[in-house]
Design an enzyme around this catalytic site. Structure first.
Site, PDB file in Angstrom:
ATOM      1  N   ASP A  32       0.852  -1.191   0.000  1.00  0.00           N
ATOM      2  CA  ASP A  32       0.000   0.000   0.000  1.00  0.00           C
ATOM      3  C   ASP A  32       0.891   1.246   0.000  1.00  0.00           C
ATOM      4  OD1 ASP A  32      -3.202   0.541   1.092  1.00  0.00           O
ATOM      5  OD2 ASP A  32      -1.776   2.205   1.130  1.00  0.00           O
ATOM      6  N   HIS A 101     -10.449  -4.977  -3.288  1.00  0.00           N
ATOM      7  CA  HIS A 101      -9.111  -5.301  -2.765  1.00  0.00           C
ATOM      8  C   HIS A 101      -9.231  -5.670  -1.310  1.00  0.00           C
ATOM      9  CE1 HIS A 101      -9.878  -1.007  -2.354  1.00  0.00           C
ATOM     10  NE2 HIS A 101      -9.210  -1.071  -1.213  1.00  0.00           N
TER      11      HIS A 101
HETATM   12  P1  AMP Z   1      -9.749   1.522   0.479  1.00  0.00           P
HETATM   13  O1  AMP Z   1      -9.841   2.796   1.278  1.00  0.00           O
HETATM   14  O2  AMP Z   1     -10.170   0.298   1.242  1.00  0.00           O
HETATM   15  O3  AMP Z   1     -10.452   1.666  -0.855  1.00  0.00           O
HETATM   16  O4  AMP Z   1      -8.207   1.323   0.220  1.00  0.00           O
HETATM   17  C1  AMP Z   1      -7.520   1.891  -0.836  1.00  0.00           C
HETATM   18  C2  AMP Z   1      -6.051   1.765  -0.508  1.00  0.00           C
HETATM   19  O5  AMP Z   1      -5.323   1.875  -1.701  1.00  0.00           O
HETATM   20  C3  AMP Z   1      -5.543   2.850   0.446  1.00  0.00           C
HETATM   21  O6  AMP Z   1      -4.962   2.236   1.600  1.00  0.00           O
HETATM   22  C4  AMP Z   1      -4.501   3.590  -0.398  1.00  0.00           C
HETATM   23  O7  AMP Z   1      -3.392   3.996   0.368  1.00  0.00           O
HETATM   24  C5  AMP Z   1      -4.138   2.539  -1.425  1.00  0.00           C
HETATM   25  N1  AMP Z   1      -3.671   3.057  -2.699  1.00  0.00           N
HETATM   26  C6  AMP Z   1      -4.254   4.001  -3.474  1.00  0.00           C
HETATM   27  N2  AMP Z   1      -3.543   4.199  -4.605  1.00  0.00           N
HETATM   28  C7  AMP Z   1      -2.470   3.367  -4.540  1.00  0.00           C
HETATM   29  C8  AMP Z   1      -1.369   3.111  -5.394  1.00  0.00           C
HETATM   30  N3  AMP Z   1      -1.209   3.758  -6.551  1.00  0.00           N
HETATM   31  N4  AMP Z   1      -0.462   2.191  -5.011  1.00  0.00           N
HETATM   32  C9  AMP Z   1      -0.616   1.529  -3.843  1.00  0.00           C
HETATM   33  N5  AMP Z   1      -1.637   1.714  -2.988  1.00  0.00           N
HETATM   34  C10 AMP Z   1      -2.562   2.634  -3.326  1.00  0.00           C
END
Ligand code: AMP
Ligand code: ZN
Length: 138
Positions: A32, A101
């Site tokens: 993440d 995810h």
């Molecule tokens: P959610 O809030 O459950 O939808 O989680 C989305 C997660 O994706 C968050 O913890 C973000 O930090 C992570 N995230 C968003 N964009 C990226 C990216 N480009 N690479 C890695 N993690 C990401």
């Protein structure tokens, strides 16, 4: 199916680079970008499903089996003290990326987070509990 403007479709396919810790035909698992702890990872299906409601049952099974394997592997490799598995659906539940995810969050005794992922506790009456139970029982 891929969704044109979905960042996780692009990460899963490799079009956007990521810190990948595992991949197979169905999933890519990445670190993440804004982690809750050292090693916080995301299991991302290669196919686009917006959330758990769209996720086919067989994929739901596969994702849980992979989560179990990775929890064991990450606990061993990172020497963490515990582990949270989190999966958000819908804006109101904290979902910000609308491609299914699963969060794998290693926990350390001193990781600076609350012990438990937080929510407020409601006090419901016996009648309210019974009413909910009636609605939910299958
Ligand atoms: P959610 O809030 O459950 O939808 O989680 C989305 C997660 O994706 C968050 O913890 C973000 O930090 C992570 N995230 C968003 N964009 C990226 C990216 N480009 N690479 C890695 N993690 C990401
Ligand atoms: Zn997608």
């Amino acid at each position: 199916m891929k969704e044109e403007n979905c960042i996780f479709c692009k990460i899963a396919s490799g079009e956007i680079p990521s810190k990948t810790i595992y991949e197979d035909n169905e999933f890519r698992v990445i670190l993440d970008i804004s982690p809750a702890s050292k090693g916080h990872a995301l299991i991302i299906p290669r196919e686009h499903y917006a959330d758990i409601y769209e996720l086919p049952e067989d994929m739901a099974g596969h994702v849980m089996v992979l989560a179990k394997k990775l929890a064991a592997h990450m606990t061993e490799a990172l020497n963490c003290d515990g582990f949270n598995i989190v999966q958000n659906n819908g804006e109101v539940a904290g979902q910000t990326v609308f491609h299914f995810h699963m969060h794998l969050i290693p926990r350390y005794r001193e990781d600076g987070n609350q012990d438990k992922l937080c929510w407020n506790h409601l006090e419901l009456s016996q009648e309210e509990l019974e009413d909910i139970c009636r609605k939910l029982r299958k």
